[in-house]
Structure formats: structure tokens, C-alpha cells
Motif scaffolding. Structure first.
Motif, PDB file in Angstrom:
ATOM      1  N   TYR B  33       0.828  -1.200   0.000  1.00 21.10           N
ATOM      2  CA  TYR B  33       0.000   0.000   0.000  1.00 21.10           C
ATOM      3  C   TYR B  33       0.871   1.261   0.000  1.00 21.10           C
ATOM      4  O   TYR B  33       2.004   1.247   0.491  1.00 21.10           O
ATOM      5  N   ASN B  50      -1.977  -6.084  -5.007  1.00 25.60           N
ATOM      6  CA  ASN B  50      -1.887  -7.467  -4.578  1.00 25.60           C
ATOM      7  C   ASN B  50      -1.206  -8.254  -5.676  1.00 25.60           C
ATOM      8  O   ASN B  50      -1.703  -8.318  -6.798  1.00 25.60           O
ATOM      9  N   ILE B  55      -5.317  -2.893  -6.861  1.00 30.78           N
ATOM     10  CA  ILE B  55      -6.601  -3.247  -6.257  1.00 30.78           C
ATOM     11  C   ILE B  55      -7.372  -1.991  -5.864  1.00 30.78           C
ATOM     12  O   ILE B  55      -8.553  -1.876  -6.122  1.00 30.78           O
ATOM     13  N   ILE B  56      -6.708  -1.066  -5.189  1.00 33.49           N
ATOM     14  CA  ILE B  56      -7.357   0.156  -4.722  1.00 33.49           C
ATOM     15  C   ILE B  56      -6.643   1.360  -5.325  1.00 33.49           C
ATOM     16  O   ILE B  56      -5.427   1.459  -5.288  1.00 33.49           O
ATOM     17  N   GLY B 100      -9.318 -14.412   1.235  1.00 41.21           N
ATOM     18  CA  GLY B 100      -8.991 -13.089   0.716  1.00 41.21           C
ATOM     19  C   GLY B 100      -8.993 -11.990   1.748  1.00 41.21           C
ATOM     20  O   GLY B 100      -8.929 -10.818   1.405  1.00 41.21           O
ATOM     21  N   THR B 102      -7.472  -9.594   4.608  1.00 37.36           N
ATOM     22  CA  THR B 102      -6.121  -9.095   4.880  1.00 37.36           C
ATOM     23  C   THR B 102      -5.864  -8.994   6.372  1.00 37.36           C
ATOM     24  O   THR B 102      -6.776  -8.827   7.170  1.00 37.36           O
TER      25      THR B 102
END
Lengths: 117, 116
Positions: B33, B50, B55-56, B100, B102
Motif C-alpha cells: 500500500y 496485490n 486493487i485500490i 482473501g 487481509t
């Protein structure tokens, strides 16, 4: 809805006191509530975390109290020490896998705690 | 042995310049991140990856471009720096478990960017 509101912004206690930091959230999809501790010049580090199926979790001198109906949770530090002086962040994460943004932590604004000797 | 390491720790640069921050984790995690911490210490997620897959992406200006050459590295390149980009940028990593979900985020020590 994605916010986590944290109070107070700053807190000063004497050694041995019990500082309490409060957080509130709106999004009922949040299902993981960690607290992170950050010392100056360092990155945040996980202190303690709770899921909404329990109302309280204790690890050493740190306790999280969780009120699901009120959508509030708080951190209590028992017998606080000068070494606990740091910035504390509550956070919340939406449920689900990383595919739908699980692991995405929404942080509160932080509380700067000072414990006086 | 540092778990999540970022370089450089400090960056001072002029408006309009381009800069990069590098991040490496040796925890074997598969998710990384970038978080931004502003002058009021507010922490906000910018990106997550990931296994090298984005992903974000939290509505970050496209002047910010993350790149993940492998799951242990996540770099952040910033073009045309603006005054408002001044902040501390934190890299973090976590492990995705079965189903899945975290786990705990491990943060680096941050890279303080000052744009003059």
C-alpha cells in the motif's frame, strides 16, 4: 459514510492515569477495528484490534471497548506510562476480501497523547 | 533487519519537478500500500497492490503513478509536483489470508516530501 471520527485531538494525563480515546463510525459494513500507535518519525504500528462479535478485548494495559449498536469504540490505556506518549489512530475496515476493498483501512484523525511523569 | 523499508527518508524539491519513492518489504506479504499523512497527521490510503495487481486507487491525481515490479516492491512516482503534495508518504504491506481477508498492516518509517 466512509469516515471514522476520533476524539479528543489531544490528551494529557499524569503517569498512572487512564486515558480514553473514542471513535465513532457510520458505515455498518465496517467489521474490523484496529488501533495503531505512532511515535514521532516512525510509521504506525498495530496495537490492538477487535471485530464486532465481541464487546471488549484486552491486551496487556490496552483495552478496546466496542458498542455495535452505538457504532462506537474506544481505547483505554491502564496505568499509563511516559513511554505511551504517542499519536493513536483508530481505524475501520469494510468487510470482504481484497477484491472488494477488504484491508482498506479508514483512519480516524488521530489523538496525540502525552503522559507526564 | 527492516521489514518495510522506504527510500529516501527525506525529499526536498521544487514545484514542477518529478520524484520517486521506493519501497521494499521482506515479510513475504503479497499486498502493498501507499498511504499519505498530511500536516495534521491524517492518514489516507492512496493505492494498494496485490501480487503486482492494482486493487485500490483512491481517486488520486494521475500525476501519482505507482509501480509494482514484483510483490516485494512498490514504488511511487510523482510528476509535476505541487505544493499540496508536501506530506509524509508511508508504504505498508500485509498478508492476504484464506478467503482473501487481509491481516495486520506493517508500515515503513515514511518518506517526508517537501515541495518548495
Amino acid at each position: 459514510q466512509q469516515q471514522v471520527k476520533q476524539s479528543p485531538q489531544s490528551l494529557i494525563v499524569q503517569k498512572g492515569g487512564i486515558p480514553i480515546i473514542n471513535c465513532a463510525y457510520e458505515n455498518t459494513a465496517f467489521d474490523y477495528f484496529p488501533w495503531y500507535q505512532q511515535f514521532p518519525g516512525k510509521g504506525p504500528a498495530l496495537l490492538i484490534a477487535i471485530r464486532p462479535d465481541v464487546s471488549e478485548k484486552k491486551e496487556g494495559r490496552f483495552t478496546i471497548s466496542f458498542n455495535k449498536s452505538a457504532k462506537q469504540f474506544s481505547l483505554h490505556i491502564m496505568d499509563s506510562q511516559p513511554g505511551d506518549s504517542a499519536t493513536y489512530f483508530c481505524a475501520a475496515s469494510p468487510s470482504g476480501t481484497y477484491y472488494n476493498q477488504g484491508g482498506k483501512l479508514i483512519f480516524g484523525q488521530g489523538t496525540e497523547l502525552s503522559v507526564k511523569p | 533487519d527492516t521489514a518495510v523499508s522506504q527510500t529516501p527518508k527525506y525529499l526536498v524539491t521544487q514545484m514542477g519537478n518529478d520524484k520517486s519513492i521506493k519501497c521494499e518489504q521482506n515479510l513475504g506479504h503479497d499486498t502493498m500500500y501507499w498511504y499519505k499523512q498530511d500536516s495534521k497527521k491524517f492518514l489516507k490510503i492512496m493505492f494498494s497492490y496485490n501480487n503486482k495487481e492494482l486493487i485500490i486507487n483512491e481517486t488520486v491525481p494521475n500525476r501519482f503513478s505507482p509501480k509494482s515490479p514484483d510483490k516485494a516492491h512498490l514504488n511511487l512516482h510523482i510528476n509535476s509536483l505541487e505544493l499540496g503534495d508536501s506530506a509524509v508518504y508511508f508504504c505498508a504491506s500485509s498478508q492476504v489470508y484464506g478467503g482473501g481477508y487481509t491481516g495486520e498492516l506493517f508500515f515503513g518509517e515514511g518518506s517526508r516530501l517537501t515541495v518548495l
